[in-house]
Motif scaffolding. Structure first.
Motif, PDB file in Angstrom:
ATOM      1  N   VAL A 178      25.938  53.024  80.029  1.00 19.46           N
ATOM      2  CA  VAL A 178      26.985  52.203  79.413  1.00 19.46           C
ATOM      3  C   VAL A 178      26.442  50.805  79.110  1.00 19.46           C
ATOM      4  CG1 VAL A 178      29.176  51.037  79.922  1.00 19.46           C
ATOM      5  CG2 VAL A 178      28.951  53.479  80.328  1.00 19.46           C
ATOM      6  N   ASN A 179      25.713  50.221  80.068  1.00 22.31           N
ATOM      7  CA  ASN A 179      25.137  48.896  79.846  1.00 22.31           C
ATOM      8  C   ASN A 179      24.101  48.908  78.732  1.00 22.31           C
ATOM      9  OD1 ASN A 179      26.644  47.443  81.732  1.00 22.31           O
ATOM     10  ND2 ASN A 179      25.311  48.102  83.396  1.00 22.31           N
ATOM     11  N   GLU A 180      23.249  49.942  78.694  1.00 21.13           N
ATOM     12  CA  GLU A 180      22.225  50.024  77.646  1.00 21.13           C
ATOM     13  C   GLU A 180      22.839  50.190  76.264  1.00 21.13           C
ATOM     14  OE1 GLU A 180      19.396  53.030  78.796  1.00 21.13           O
ATOM     15  OE2 GLU A 180      18.501  51.737  80.324  1.00 21.13           O
ATOM     16  N   LEU A 181      24.003  50.827  76.196  1.00 19.97           N
ATOM     17  CA  LEU A 181      24.684  50.995  74.911  1.00 19.97           C
ATOM     18  C   LEU A 181      25.474  49.754  74.502  1.00 19.97           C
ATOM     19  CD1 LEU A 181      25.971  54.663  75.315  1.00 19.97           C
ATOM     20  CD2 LEU A 181      24.168  53.861  73.775  1.00 19.97           C
ATOM     21  N   GLY A 182      25.571  48.785  75.402  1.00 21.58           N
ATOM     22  CA  GLY A 182      26.287  47.549  75.088  1.00 21.58           C
ATOM     23  C   GLY A 182      27.800  47.715  75.099  1.00 21.58           C
ATOM     24  N   ILE A 183      28.289  48.715  75.815  1.00 23.56           N
ATOM     25  CA  ILE A 183      29.732  48.966  75.894  1.00 23.56           C
ATOM     26  C   ILE A 183      30.322  48.069  76.976  1.00 23.56           C
ATOM     27  CG2 ILE A 183      31.491  50.690  76.457  1.00 23.56           C
ATOM     28  CD1 ILE A 183      29.517  52.795  75.340  1.00 23.56           C
ATOM     29  N   CYS A 184      31.427  47.402  76.655  1.00 24.89           N
ATOM     30  CA  CYS A 184      32.069  46.489  77.602  1.00 24.89           C
ATOM     31  C   CYS A 184      33.157  47.210  78.388  1.00 24.89           C
ATOM     32  CB  CYS A 184      32.692  45.312  76.861  1.00 24.89           C
ATOM     33  SG  CYS A 184      31.488  44.269  76.051  1.00 24.89           S
ATOM     34  N   ILE A 185      33.040  47.108  79.727  1.00 30.38           N
ATOM     35  CA  ILE A 185      34.048  47.649  80.629  1.00 30.38           C
ATOM     36  C   ILE A 185      34.909  46.478  81.061  1.00 30.38           C
ATOM     37  CG2 ILE A 185      34.402  48.752  82.871  1.00 30.38           C
ATOM     38  CD1 ILE A 185      31.671  50.076  82.507  1.00 30.38           C
ATOM     39  N   PRO A 186      36.176  46.500  81.038  1.00 30.73           N
ATOM     40  CA  PRO A 186      37.079  47.561  80.639  1.00 30.73           C
ATOM     41  C   PRO A 186      37.577  47.440  79.202  1.00 30.73           C
ATOM     42  CG  PRO A 186      38.335  45.913  81.803  1.00 30.73           C
ATOM     43  CD  PRO A 186      36.901  45.430  81.742  1.00 30.73           C
ATOM     44  N   GLU A 187      37.065  46.452  78.461  1.00 28.97           N
ATOM     45  CA  GLU A 187      37.578  46.231  77.108  1.00 28.97           C
ATOM     46  C   GLU A 187      37.407  47.436  76.189  1.00 28.97           C
ATOM     47  OE1 GLU A 187      35.491  44.179  78.693  1.00 28.97           O
ATOM     48  OE2 GLU A 187      36.683  42.353  78.988  1.00 28.97           O
ATOM     49  N   GLN A 188      36.245  48.080  76.243  1.00 25.56           N
ATOM     50  CA  GLN A 188      35.961  49.198  75.352  1.00 25.56           C
ATOM     51  C   GLN A 188      36.009  50.553  76.050  1.00 25.56           C
ATOM     52  OE1 GLN A 188      32.130  47.466  74.122  1.00 25.56           O
ATOM     53  NE2 GLN A 188      32.903  47.633  72.013  1.00 25.56           N
ATOM     54  N   LEU A 189      35.866  50.559  77.363  1.00 21.52           N
ATOM     55  CA  LEU A 189      35.811  51.817  78.093  1.00 21.52           C
ATOM     56  C   LEU A 189      36.378  51.627  79.494  1.00 21.52           C
ATOM     57  CD1 LEU A 189      34.656  54.774  78.130  1.00 21.52           C
ATOM     58  CD2 LEU A 189      32.605  53.786  79.195  1.00 21.52           C
ATOM     59  N   SER A 190      37.316  52.482  79.855  1.00 21.79           N
ATOM     60  CA  SER A 190      37.809  52.499  81.234  1.00 21.79           C
ATOM     61  C   SER A 190      36.840  53.328  82.051  1.00 21.79           C
ATOM     62  CB  SER A 190      39.203  53.128  81.294  1.00 21.79           C
ATOM     63  OG  SER A 190      40.108  52.372  80.524  1.00 21.79           O
ATOM     64  N   PHE A 191      36.522  52.843  83.252  1.00 20.16           N
ATOM     65  CA  PHE A 191      35.492  53.496  84.070  1.00 20.16           C
ATOM     66  C   PHE A 191      35.992  53.548  85.507  1.00 20.16           C
ATOM     67  CE2 PHE A 191      31.612  54.167  86.333  1.00 20.16           C
ATOM     68  CZ  PHE A 191      30.711  54.712  85.435  1.00 20.16           C
ATOM     69  N   ILE A 192      36.066  54.747  86.060  1.00 16.48           N
ATOM     70  CA  ILE A 192      36.486  54.923  87.452  1.00 16.48           C
ATOM     71  C   ILE A 192      35.411  55.720  88.169  1.00 16.48           C
ATOM     72  CG2 ILE A 192      38.212  55.886  89.012  1.00 16.48           C
ATOM     73  CD1 ILE A 192      40.257  55.547  86.769  1.00 16.48           C
ATOM     74  N   GLY A 193      34.982  55.211  89.315  1.00 14.81           N
ATOM     75  CA  GLY A 193      33.971  55.873  90.120  1.00 14.81           C
ATOM     76  C   GLY A 193      34.581  56.546  91.336  1.00 14.81           C
ATOM     77  N   PHE A 194      33.729  57.139  92.148  1.00 14.90           N
ATOM     78  CA  PHE A 194      34.158  57.873  93.335  1.00 14.90           C
ATOM     79  C   PHE A 194      33.297  57.454  94.510  1.00 14.90           C
ATOM     80  CE2 PHE A 194      34.543  61.624  96.067  1.00 14.90           C
ATOM     81  CZ  PHE A 194      35.910  61.830  96.013  1.00 14.90           C
ATOM     82  N   ASP A 195      33.920  56.899  95.533  1.00 11.36           N
ATOM     83  CA  ASP A 195      33.249  56.420  96.736  1.00 11.36           C
ATOM     84  C   ASP A 195      32.283  55.277  96.441  1.00 11.36           C
ATOM     85  OD1 ASP A 195      34.574  57.777  98.722  1.00 11.36           O
ATOM     86  OD2 ASP A 195      33.229  59.475  98.700  1.00 11.36           O
ATOM     87  N   ASN A 196      31.536  54.880  97.427  1.00 15.51           N
ATOM     88  CA  ASN A 196      30.567  53.789  97.408  1.00 15.51           C
ATOM     89  C   ASN A 196      31.181  52.458  96.995  1.00 15.51           C
ATOM     90  OD1 ASN A 196      28.304  52.071  97.184  1.00 15.51           O
ATOM     91  ND2 ASN A 196      27.035  53.887  97.125  1.00 15.51           N
ATOM     92  N   ILE A 197      31.959  51.911  97.909  1.00 15.32           N
ATOM     93  CA  ILE A 197      32.633  50.638  97.678  1.00 15.32           C
ATOM     94  C   ILE A 197      31.624  49.517  97.424  1.00 15.32           C
ATOM     95  CG2 ILE A 197      34.072  48.881  98.788  1.00 15.32           C
ATOM     96  CD1 ILE A 197      35.500  51.211 100.219  1.00 15.32           C
ATOM     97  N   GLU A 198      30.484  49.536  98.118  1.00 18.23           N
ATOM     98  CA  GLU A 198      29.496  48.480  97.954  1.00 18.23           C
ATOM     99  C   GLU A 198      28.985  48.412  96.516  1.00 18.23           C
ATOM    100  OE1 GLU A 198      29.309  50.796 100.428  1.00 18.23           O
ATOM    101  OE2 GLU A 198      30.025  49.495 102.025  1.00 18.23           O
ATOM    102  N   PHE A 199      28.682  49.566  95.914  1.00 16.94           N
ATOM    103  CA  PHE A 199      28.206  49.583  94.536  1.00 16.94           C
ATOM    104  C   PHE A 199      29.288  49.077  93.590  1.00 16.94           C
ATOM    105  CE2 PHE A 199      27.594  51.635  90.408  1.00 16.94           C
ATOM    106  CZ  PHE A 199      26.313  51.206  90.109  1.00 16.94           C
ATOM    107  N   ALA A 200      30.520  49.498  93.820  1.00 17.37           N
ATOM    108  CA  ALA A 200      31.620  49.079  92.955  1.00 17.37           C
ATOM    109  C   ALA A 200      31.823  47.572  93.013  1.00 17.37           C
ATOM    110  CB  ALA A 200      32.904  49.804  93.358  1.00 17.37           C
ATOM    111  N   LYS A 201      31.660  46.979  94.186  1.00 20.56           N
ATOM    112  CA  LYS A 201      31.802  45.526  94.318  1.00 20.56           C
ATOM    113  C   LYS A 201      30.659  44.777  93.641  1.00 20.56           C
ATOM    114  CE  LYS A 201      34.384  45.451  98.650  1.00 20.56           C
ATOM    115  NZ  LYS A 201      34.314  45.076 100.080  1.00 20.56           N
ATOM    116  N   ALA A 202      29.477  45.396  93.576  1.00 22.38           N
ATOM    117  CA  ALA A 202      28.308  44.740  92.993  1.00 22.38           C
ATOM    118  C   ALA A 202      28.335  44.754  91.468  1.00 22.38           C
ATOM    119  CB  ALA A 202      27.032  45.410  93.488  1.00 22.38           C
TER     120      ALA A 202
END
Length: 67
Positions: A19-43
């Motif tokens: 997503v970053n390499e494609l230059g897509i902006c989260i959340p403006e252009q794409l909604s993104f939801i992950g699963f587990d790993n709170i530390e990564f999500a905070k980073a």
């Protein structure tokens, strides 16, 4: 595509890199939801929405208690 739900940590990292390499902006252009790993999500910037599992509660229920 307007949203992505990624169901494990490895796929979440890979998807975020792409997503970053494609230059897509989260959340403006794409909604993104992950699963587990709170530390990564905070980073991540912006911080990701994630679904978490109550691992310790699951383990307590899965392991039979001694008599």
């Amino acid at each position: 595509m307007t949203a992505v739900y990624v169901c494990n940590y490895e796929m979440m990292v890979g998807a975020m890199i792409e997503v970053n390499e494609l230059g897509i902006c989260i959340p403006e252009q794409l909604s993104f939801i992950g699963f587990d790993n709170i530390e990564f999500a905070k980073a991540c910037v912006p911080r990701l929405s994630i679904v978490t599992q109550p691992i310790q509660n699951i383990a307590k229920e899965a392991i039979p208690r001694g008599k």
